[in-house]
Scaffold this motif. Structure first.
Motif, mmCIF file in Angstrom:
data_model
loop_
_atom_site.group_PDB
_atom_site.id
_atom_site.type_symbol
_atom_site.label_atom_id
_atom_site.label_comp_id
_atom_site.label_asym_id
_atom_site.label_seq_id
_atom_site.Cartn_x
_atom_site.Cartn_y
_atom_site.Cartn_z
ATOM 1 N N HIS A 12 -107.182 -57.504 -37.906
ATOM 2 C CA HIS A 12 -108.473 -56.939 -37.518
ATOM 3 C C HIS A 12 -108.954 -57.631 -36.248
ATOM 4 O O HIS A 12 -109.123 -58.845 -36.213
ATOM 5 C CB HIS A 12 -109.490 -57.110 -38.642
ATOM 6 N N GLY A 65 -111.136 -53.221 -33.845
ATOM 7 C CA GLY A 65 -110.591 -52.609 -35.057
ATOM 8 C C GLY A 65 -109.188 -53.077 -35.382
ATOM 9 O O GLY A 65 -108.697 -54.077 -34.854
ATOM 10 N N TRP A 66 -108.530 -52.343 -36.282
ATOM 11 C CA TRP A 66 -107.195 -52.725 -36.754
ATOM 12 C C TRP A 66 -106.133 -52.450 -35.686
ATOM 13 O O TRP A 66 -106.099 -51.367 -35.092
ATOM 14 C CB TRP A 66 -106.831 -51.949 -38.013
ATOM 15 N N THR A 103 -108.760 -47.960 -44.412
ATOM 16 C CA THR A 103 -110.157 -47.691 -44.720
ATOM 17 C C THR A 103 -110.360 -47.466 -46.212
ATOM 18 O O THR A 103 -111.365 -47.904 -46.796
ATOM 19 C CB THR A 103 -110.638 -46.453 -43.940
ATOM 20 N N ASN A 117 -112.376 -54.035 -44.769
ATOM 21 C CA ASN A 117 -112.476 -54.796 -43.525
ATOM 22 C C ASN A 117 -113.122 -56.153 -43.781
ATOM 23 O O ASN A 117 -113.880 -56.322 -44.740
ATOM 24 C CB ASN A 117 -113.331 -54.044 -42.503
ATOM 25 N N HIS A 122 -108.016 -62.109 -40.501
ATOM 26 C CA HIS A 122 -107.887 -61.108 -41.556
ATOM 27 C C HIS A 122 -106.694 -60.208 -41.258
ATOM 28 O O HIS A 122 -106.711 -59.418 -40.322
ATOM 29 C CB HIS A 122 -109.167 -60.278 -41.648
#
Length: 406
Positions: A181, A185-186, A213, A218, A254
């Motif tokens: 992350h 975003g990813w 998602t 997240n 993460h």
């Protein structure tokens, strides 16, 4: 050159010199429930007889082992099934799980029986389990030379299965992508197969973003970046230039393992069943308990090691069991059951209880054997070890019996 983790895993595990294809097989590197105790096969035989009953004792009863290693589980099941019919078994009953009424150990072998005292005409009993069962191992490696003839060997899951499909620690080795992350975003994590060094790649595609998602929450807040990914690997170019020229910076450590390929693999396995039960046994986690730094790791020679990608090491990651279960249920259109191995095995008669101490006085040798048997079952049901694995049971066209002891 850095490539997606999914491609690197596929080559390392299933390429020409891959971990599961070359050499003597995974048994030399890690221990599964199959290897831990014959009580595991005995419990699965009981499950098979339950499936057989639910199917109405079909003339052909399939047992398909996906990710069969070198056929260890099917060897045990084949020997036990022959023993059920009253004939000499390859290995005999394990003796680790007591017989119960209606269990395979107490079934009447094939013979002539009579309907009732008022109807003396003989009828022929249905063929025994051993006569009806068909074993199939699914594995990319070549067929082992000493595998019993009654075990079929194939690289793909057959279709039209009527019976039991078993996947013991298969899904954790289905290759997948890894994401991190970032501030935008990813994004995919890329890896150099030679050095193990990682860097940030492109944003994840829409399908993978949808999976993340839905199934992998997240991070809730930014955190400091740790260049050590927790596996002994080096994160190189943590703020490297992407192909689009955008500089992506992780705002936390993460990581996520994108389980969509496992969902698809399990859904395909379930799809091959005409009627019966699919069972996945694996270590994994649920949505509310996803590990913030992922679980990607390796095993070699009985030890946990960094996930080397040269074919010498088992490269594995825990399974998102709820996501996999949902994918299978969508195909089967039947409810699934997801319980711990400890609960599942106890429901099948494996309790790991110690034998009564009085047995030591009357039959010392028997007491020692029973104590060893209880210890073996205890290993299979230990919540901190193998007993903590998940059992996912997905029925197809048959009732779903209780998954835990009542």
């Amino acid at each position: 050159m850095s490539i997606p983790w999914r491609d690197a895993m596929r080559h390392a595990l299933y390429g020409p010199d891959g971990f599961f294809v070359a050499g003597t097989g995974p048994v030399d590197h890690f221990r599964t429930s199959v290897h831990a105790s014959p009580a595991f096969a005995t419990a699965l035989l009981r499950l098979l007889t339950q499936v057989d009953t639910a199917l109405g004792h079909p003339s052909r009863l399939d047992v398909v082992d996906v990710g069969a290693g070198r056929g260890e589980l099917l060897r045990s099941l084949a020997g036990l099934a022959v023993g059920v019919s009253g004939e000499p078994a390859h290995s005999g009953r394990s003796g680790l799980i007591p017989a119960w009424s209606g269990s395979p150990e107490t079934l009447t072998p094939t013979a002539s029986v009579r309907r009732s005292p008022d109807d003396p005409s003989p009828v022929t009993a249905r063929p025994s389990l051993a006569e009806r069962v068909r074993f199939t191992a699914v594995e990319y490696a070549d067929r082992p030379e000493n595998l019993p003839e009654e075990i079929n060997w194939t690289a793909e899951i057959p279709d039209g299965i009527t019976g039991l499909l078993i996947a013991t620690e298969w899904l954790d080795n289905v290759p997948l992508d890894v994401a991190v992350h970032t501030t935008d975003g990813w994004r995919y994590v890329l890896v150099d197969p030679d050095s193990g060094a990682e860097r940030i790649g492109e944003p994840v595609n829409p399908d993978d973003l949808d999976w993340l998602t839905t199934w992998w929450p997240n991070p809730v807040s930014p955190a400091s970046v740790d260049s050590d990914l927790g596996l002994g690997l080096t994160w190189t170019d943590a703020t490297s230039e992407s192909e689009s020229g955008f500089r992506a910076t992780p705002h936390s450590n993460h990581r996520a393992e994108i389980g969509r390929p496992r969902d698809e693999a399990w859904a395909n396995a379930v799809r091959q069943i005409s009627r019966g039960l699919a069972v996945a046994v694996d270590y994994g986690h649920l949505r509310d308990e996803r590990p913030v730094d992922g679980t990607l790791t390796g095993y070699r020679g009985g030890r946990q090691v960094p996930p080397a990608l040269d074919g010498t090491t088992d490269v594995t990651a825990h399974v998102a069991m709820d996501s996999v279960a949902s994918a299978g249920a969508a195909v089967a259109r039947c409810a699934y059951s997801l319980v711990s191995q400890s609960d599942a095995l106890r429901a099948l008669g494996a309790d790991g209880g110690r034998p009564p101490l009085s047995l030591a006085g009357t039959d010392p040798a028997g007491y020692v054997r029973a104590l060893a048997a209880a210890s073996a079952v205890a290993e299979l049901t230990d919540p901190a070890g193998l007993g903590g694995h998940w059992w996912l049971r997905q029925p197809v066209g048959i009732p779903l019996g209780p998954a835990v002891a009542r």
